[in-house]
Design an enzyme around this catalytic site. Structure first.
Site, PDB file in Angstrom:
ATOM      1  N   GLY A  76      15.686  59.293  21.311  1.00 17.39           N
ATOM      2  CA  GLY A  76      14.669  58.598  20.505  1.00 17.39           C
ATOM      3  C   GLY A  76      15.299  57.736  19.419  1.00 17.39           C
ATOM      4  N   ASN A  77      16.485  58.140  18.952  1.00 18.03           N
ATOM      5  CA  ASN A  77      17.172  57.361  17.922  1.00 18.03           C
ATOM      6  C   ASN A  77      17.691  56.035  18.471  1.00 18.03           C
ATOM      7  OD1 ASN A  77      16.809  59.229  15.814  1.00 18.03           O
ATOM      8  ND2 ASN A  77      18.464  60.481  16.625  1.00 18.03           N
ATOM      9  N   LYS A 110      11.020  72.676  13.418  1.00 13.19           N
ATOM     10  CA  LYS A 110      11.195  71.230  13.629  1.00 13.19           C
ATOM     11  C   LYS A 110      10.460  70.436  12.535  1.00 13.19           C
ATOM     12  CE  LYS A 110      11.962  67.462  16.069  1.00 13.19           C
ATOM     13  NZ  LYS A 110      13.269  66.936  16.407  1.00 13.19           N
ATOM     14  N   LYS A 143      13.285  67.205  23.772  1.00 18.83           N
ATOM     15  CA  LYS A 143      13.311  66.230  24.869  1.00 18.83           C
ATOM     16  C   LYS A 143      14.367  66.573  25.926  1.00 18.83           C
ATOM     17  CE  LYS A 143      16.013  62.983  23.979  1.00 18.83           C
ATOM     18  NZ  LYS A 143      17.470  62.919  24.117  1.00 18.83           N
ATOM     19  N   LYS A 180      21.485  69.421  24.010  1.00 23.75           N
ATOM     20  CA  LYS A 180      21.927  68.627  25.170  1.00 23.75           C
ATOM     21  C   LYS A 180      22.848  69.465  26.065  1.00 23.75           C
ATOM     22  CE  LYS A 180      21.811  64.461  22.363  1.00 23.75           C
ATOM     23  NZ  LYS A 180      20.362  64.245  22.553  1.00 23.75           N
TER      24      LYS A 180
HETATM   25  P1  ADP Z   1      19.546  61.735  20.445  1.00 24.36           P
HETATM   26  O1  ADP Z   1      18.668  60.847  19.621  1.00 24.36           O
HETATM   27  O2  ADP Z   1      20.156  61.026  21.617  1.00 24.36           O
HETATM   28  O3  ADP Z   1      18.897  63.047  20.811  1.00 24.36           O
HETATM   29  P2  ADP Z   1      21.156  63.126  18.430  1.00 24.36           P
HETATM   30  O4  ADP Z   1      21.539  62.372  17.208  1.00 24.36           O
HETATM   31  O5  ADP Z   1      20.079  64.148  18.340  1.00 24.36           O
HETATM   32  O6  ADP Z   1      20.836  62.030  19.548  1.00 24.36           O
HETATM   33  O7  ADP Z   1      22.469  63.857  19.030  1.00 24.36           O
HETATM   34  C1  ADP Z   1      23.665  63.157  19.391  1.00 24.36           C
HETATM   35  C2  ADP Z   1      24.687  63.202  18.259  1.00 24.36           C
HETATM   36  O8  ADP Z   1      25.214  64.511  18.098  1.00 24.36           O
HETATM   37  C3  ADP Z   1      25.920  62.376  18.504  1.00 24.36           C
HETATM   38  O9  ADP Z   1      25.699  61.003  18.245  1.00 24.36           O
HETATM   39  C4  ADP Z   1      26.941  63.003  17.530  1.00 24.36           C
HETATM   40  O10 ADP Z   1      26.916  62.333  16.281  1.00 24.36           O
HETATM   41  C5  ADP Z   1      26.399  64.425  17.299  1.00 24.36           C
HETATM   42  N1  ADP Z   1      27.287  65.537  17.677  1.00 24.36           N
HETATM   43  C6  ADP Z   1      27.212  66.765  17.125  1.00 24.36           C
HETATM   44  N2  ADP Z   1      28.103  67.605  17.646  1.00 24.36           N
HETATM   45  C7  ADP Z   1      28.802  66.911  18.594  1.00 24.36           C
HETATM   46  C8  ADP Z   1      29.867  67.233  19.497  1.00 24.36           C
HETATM   47  N3  ADP Z   1      30.412  68.458  19.551  1.00 24.36           N
HETATM   48  N4  ADP Z   1      30.332  66.258  20.331  1.00 24.36           N
HETATM   49  C9  ADP Z   1      29.801  65.018  20.297  1.00 24.36           C
HETATM   50  N5  ADP Z   1      28.776  64.654  19.462  1.00 24.36           N
HETATM   51  C10 ADP Z   1      28.275  65.573  18.616  1.00 24.36           C
HETATM   52 MG    MG Z   2      18.152  64.516  19.450  1.00 24.20          MG
END
Ligand code: ADP
Ligand code: MG
Length: 310
Positions: free
Chosen positions: A11-12, A127, A211, A273
């Protein structure tokens, strides 16, 4: 061989207003159409955090300025965000298909996702959603509406809602039928509209389904081969953000579980994820999940760019 691929879009990555979102989906559409051009069947799931926050805030402010404007319940706001984001994705993907002379239908399915009333998330809402309030404002609101407000990272008080696990996708049959007919389907937006299954009725409930978990659930239900989670980084790392940071090409289920236990993945961002990837990849030997950036979507499937969980 033709593969069935579920893409989960962060979503970001969609920007903070309609124009930004139009620009962002035009970029995403190229990656998505690259996959279709290779012959694969594709379904798109997207986040909605910033967008549903915007819709909530708009109704909240309007309601306070003018009582004739109703307050908008959470499931309805989630449905509006699915329509708003679905429209932009449908438009951008269809335009990209036309540009390349590829004949394919694109449709958004408003998606309800069943959650369990006994899910422990309902007794422990985590949340944060919507606008920030001072402590006094939050207390006053809580006595009137009965919602839960908590301090969010030093920025003020926000309403928190439960984030339960998805149980099943109500529209899974329709999604499958559309995909079997060759339609590119956009569904489970924002994790889906959360509903309880009560007395043979689906009833909307104030909650947010993650999501990534929702994408893994629908990927299982439509019997997908690959779950591709597109986010802000090319790969998953251990010791993320430290001098010992190490990017991972592959991740076995056992390694993933070990690293989860050691706390390598931030809750609320990378952890869901990896967890969703593990759940999907572990469910059948032929299934795999890939976590990578939007730009890498095509290379992820064709060349294994990103972090592959298998
Ligand atoms: P989205 O909007 O795609 O759900 P998020 O911001 O919720 O994205 O999650 C992705 C982010 O998580 C990455 O951009 C990174 O900054 C962060 N992150 C946290 N821990 C890790 C990790 N172990 N490896 C890679 N990225 C990580
Ligand atoms: Mg996220």
């Amino acid at each position: 061989m033709k593969q069935k691929i579920v893409i989960a879009l962060g979503g970001n990555a969609l920007g903070d207003n309609p124009q930004e979102q139009k620009d962002a989906v035009a970029v995403a559409a190229q990656s998505i159409v690259d996959l279709i051009a290779g012959g694969d069947e594709v379904m798109v799931v997207h986040g909605n955090g910033p967008q549903v926050g915007m819709i909530h805030l708009a109704f909240d402010e309007a309601h306070h300025a003018n009582n004739a404007v109703p307050e908008m319940p959470f499931p309805e706001a989630a449905a509006m965000s699915q329509g708003y984001i679905g429209y932009h994705l449908q438009n951008a993907i269809a335009n990209e298909l036309r540009r390349r002379d590829i004949q394919k239908d694109v449709a958004t399915v408003l998606t309800q996702v069943v959650v369990d009333a006994d899910d422990q998330a309902f007794t422990n809402p985590t949340k944060p959603i919507g606008p920030f309030y001072t402590e006094t404002q939050a207390q006053a609101l809580a006595t009137v509406n009965g919602y839960t407000y908590v301090e969010d990272s030093g920025r003020g008080y926000r309403r928190v809602v439960p984030s339960p696990q998805p149980v099943t996708v109500v529209e899974r049959g329709a999604i499958k039928a559309l995909m079997d007919a060759g339609t590119l389907v956009i569904s489970n937006g924002g994790g889906g509209i959360p509903v309880l299954d009560q007395d043979r009725k689906y009833v909307g409930v104030d909650a947010v389904i993650d999501k990534d978990n929702s994408a893994a659930k629908v990927a299982d239900e439509i019997d997908a081969d690959i779950l591709v989670i597109l986010t802000g980084v090319d790969q998953v790392a251990i010791n993320f953000g430290t001098p010992e940071q190490k990017w991972l090409e592959t991740l076995s289920i056992a390694e993933a579980n070990q690293y989860i236990g050691e706390g390598h993945f931030a809750p609320g961002s990378m952890l869901p994820k990896v967890e969703a990837s593990v759940r999907f990849a572990a469910s059948k030997p032929s299934r795999k999940a890939i976590i990578t950036s939007l730009e890498n979507a095509h290379l992820a499937v064709s060349e294994g760019k990103g972090t592959i969980i298998q």
